[in-house]
Design a protein around this motif. Structure first.
Motif, mmCIF file in Angstrom:
data_model
loop_
_atom_site.group_PDB
_atom_site.id
_atom_site.type_symbol
_atom_site.label_atom_id
_atom_site.label_comp_id
_atom_site.label_asym_id
_atom_site.label_seq_id
_atom_site.Cartn_x
_atom_site.Cartn_y
_atom_site.Cartn_z
ATOM 1 N N ALA A 123 0.831 -1.214 0.000
ATOM 2 C CA ALA A 123 0.000 0.000 0.000
ATOM 3 C C ALA A 123 0.858 1.253 0.000
ATOM 4 N N ALA A 124 2.012 1.193 0.665
ATOM 5 C CA ALA A 124 2.888 2.376 0.744
ATOM 6 C C ALA A 124 3.433 2.751 -0.622
ATOM 7 N N GLU A 125 3.609 1.751 -1.504
ATOM 8 C CA GLU A 125 4.142 2.042 -2.834
ATOM 9 C C GLU A 125 3.155 2.867 -3.668
ATOM 10 N N LYS A 126 1.865 2.775 -3.349
ATOM 11 C CA LYS A 126 0.843 3.484 -4.121
ATOM 12 C C LYS A 126 0.272 4.680 -3.361
ATOM 13 N N ALA A 127 0.586 4.747 -2.041
ATOM 14 C CA ALA A 127 -0.028 5.798 -1.225
ATOM 15 C C ALA A 127 0.644 7.138 -1.457
ATOM 16 N N ASN A 128 -0.150 8.191 -1.370
ATOM 17 C CA ASN A 128 0.370 9.547 -1.467
ATOM 18 C C ASN A 128 0.433 10.230 -0.107
ATOM 19 N N ASP A 129 -0.205 9.593 0.904
ATOM 20 C CA ASP A 129 -0.282 10.183 2.241
ATOM 21 C C ASP A 129 0.600 9.372 3.190
ATOM 22 N N ALA A 130 1.654 9.961 3.700
ATOM 23 C CA ALA A 130 2.558 9.271 4.628
ATOM 24 C C ALA A 130 1.867 8.935 5.943
ATOM 25 N N LYS A 131 0.905 9.754 6.332
ATOM 26 C CA LYS A 131 0.207 9.519 7.600
ATOM 27 C C LYS A 131 -0.576 8.209 7.565
ATOM 28 N N SER A 132 -1.202 7.902 6.457
ATOM 29 C CA SER A 132 -1.956 6.646 6.356
ATOM 30 C C SER A 132 -1.029 5.441 6.496
ATOM 31 N N ILE A 133 0.181 5.589 5.939
ATOM 32 C CA ILE A 133 1.167 4.497 6.078
ATOM 33 C C ILE A 133 1.575 4.344 7.545
ATOM 34 N N ALA A 134 1.833 5.467 8.191
ATOM 35 C CA ALA A 134 2.231 5.416 9.605
ATOM 36 C C ALA A 134 1.117 4.837 10.466
ATOM 37 N N ASP A 135 -0.100 5.192 10.156
ATOM 38 C CA ASP A 135 -1.237 4.647 10.918
ATOM 39 C C ASP A 135 -1.338 3.126 10.746
ATOM 40 N N GLY A 136 -1.105 2.660 9.531
ATOM 41 C CA GLY A 136 -1.130 1.212 9.290
ATOM 42 C C GLY A 136 -0.061 0.480 10.085
ATOM 43 N N VAL A 137 1.135 1.067 10.137
ATOM 44 C CA VAL A 137 2.238 0.451 10.896
ATOM 45 C C VAL A 137 1.910 0.444 12.383
ATOM 46 N N LYS A 138 1.327 1.530 12.878
ATOM 47 C CA LYS A 138 0.948 1.578 14.298
ATOM 48 C C LYS A 138 -0.071 0.487 14.645
ATOM 49 N N ILE A 139 -1.019 0.270 13.741
ATOM 50 C CA ILE A 139 -2.029 -0.774 13.984
ATOM 51 C C ILE A 139 -1.369 -2.147 14.069
ATOM 52 N N ILE A 140 -0.439 -2.411 13.146
ATOM 53 C CA ILE A 140 0.268 -3.703 13.169
ATOM 54 C C ILE A 140 1.070 -3.849 14.454
ATOM 55 N N SER A 141 1.767 -2.779 14.849
ATOM 56 C CA SER A 141 2.570 -2.829 16.077
ATOM 57 C C SER A 141 1.700 -3.080 17.301
ATOM 58 N N SER A 142 0.568 -2.409 17.369
ATOM 59 C CA SER A 142 -0.321 -2.581 18.525
ATOM 60 C C SER A 142 -0.873 -4.006 18.599
ATOM 61 N N SER A 143 -1.282 -4.546 17.466
ATOM 62 C CA SER A 143 -1.825 -5.913 17.469
ATOM 63 C C SER A 143 -0.748 -6.932 17.820
ATOM 64 N N LEU A 144 0.471 -6.686 17.351
ATOM 65 C CA LEU A 144 1.582 -7.600 17.662
ATOM 66 C C LEU A 144 1.902 -7.579 19.152
ATOM 67 N N ILE A 145 1.965 -6.377 19.727
ATOM 68 C CA ILE A 145 2.252 -6.262 21.162
ATOM 69 C C ILE A 145 1.146 -6.905 21.988
ATOM 70 N N ALA A 146 -0.097 -6.694 21.599
ATOM 71 C CA ALA A 146 -1.221 -7.273 22.337
ATOM 72 C C ALA A 146 -1.167 -8.805 22.302
ATOM 73 N N MET A 147 -0.808 -9.361 21.137
ATOM 74 C CA MET A 147 -0.705 -10.824 21.028
ATOM 75 C C MET A 147 0.414 -11.365 21.913
ATOM 76 N N LEU A 148 1.557 -10.698 21.897
ATOM 77 C CA LEU A 148 2.689 -11.161 22.704
ATOM 78 C C LEU A 148 2.392 -11.047 24.194
ATOM 79 N N GLU A 149 1.690 -10.004 24.585
ATOM 80 C CA GLU A 149 1.358 -9.839 26.005
ATOM 81 C C GLU A 149 0.337 -10.877 26.465
ATOM 82 N N SER A 150 -0.694 -11.111 25.666
ATOM 83 C CA SER A 150 -1.782 -11.996 26.094
ATOM 84 C C SER A 150 -1.404 -13.479 26.010
#
Length: 212
Positions: A123-150
């Motif tokens: 998606a980043a290769e086609k995206a024009n908005d850097a914020k949307s890319i950063a938001d996607g990465v944050k979502i992945i990071s949050s889900s990964l941390i939640a899985m590791l914690e639980s």
């Protein structure tokens, strides 16, 4: 006179007859005792019957029996040795498999995060908005941390303002300021604990009390 003589003859005849009867009776009694003694000698108690002795083995038979027993014991020993060797090899393989594939469950859980990262990169290769890319990465990071914690009891630590703990924090620099005790000024790399054990110290900048 004649009457006396006749009386005497009768008495003698009676005595003679009495002696003859006594002799005959004694003879009969003696015959009975002899017969009883013969019967007693001819009948032996069951318990006194001599037991048949077991046939004694010849030296050749004894040697053959010992050789047979030795062969059986040797066969048992070889079988036990083979069983133990198979058990040892199986145990080594099981331990090696447990070591090689110990992280299988964790890696399977990480695959979802890797898939999400791949989609974010596409998606980043086609995206024009850097914020949307950063938001996607944050979502992945949050889900990964939640899985590791639980699922794996992995928790992150290290935030600015926390008290400095040398058992948990690795100070890579320090500054002095008006503080009563050492505190974290900045966290460069988070630390992690697995349950109650620190598996990575946090790399931090520490604010130290001013020298007095």
């Amino acid at each position: 006179m004649e009457e006396k003589e006749e009386e005497k003859e009768r008495q003698e005849t009676q005595e003679s007859a009495s002696d003859s009867n006594e002799t005959q009776q004694n003879a009969e009694n003696a015959s009975v005792e002899v017969d009883s003694a013969q019967e007693s000698d001819s009948v032996q108690p069951e318990g006194d019957a001599p037991a048949q002795e077991e046939k004694e083995q010849t030296p050749e038979e004894k040697i053959a029996a010992l050789e047979k027993e030795n062969a059986e014991l040797k066969d048992q020993l070889l079988r036990r040795a083979a069983d133990f060797d198979n058990y040892r090899k199986r145990t080594i393989k099981e331990k090696q498999d447990a070591y090689d594939y110990a992280n299988t469950a964790l890696l399977q859980d990480l695959l979802d995060s890797l898939d999400n990262l791949d989609r974010t990169v596409e998606a980043a290769e086609k995206a024009n908005d850097a914020k949307s890319i950063a938001d996607g990465v944050k979502i992945i990071s949050s889900s990964l941390i939640a899985m590791l914690e639980s699922k794996y009891n992995l928790t992150a630590f290290g935030q600015a303002g926390e008290d400095f703990n040398p058992d948990m924090h690795e100070a890579i620099g320090s500054v002095q300021d008006e503080v009563e005790k050492p505190v974290l000024k900045e966290v460069y790399l988070k630390g992690y604990k697995l349950k109650d054990r620190v598996i990575r110290n946090a790399k931090v900048m520490v604010t130290m009390p001013k020298d007095k």
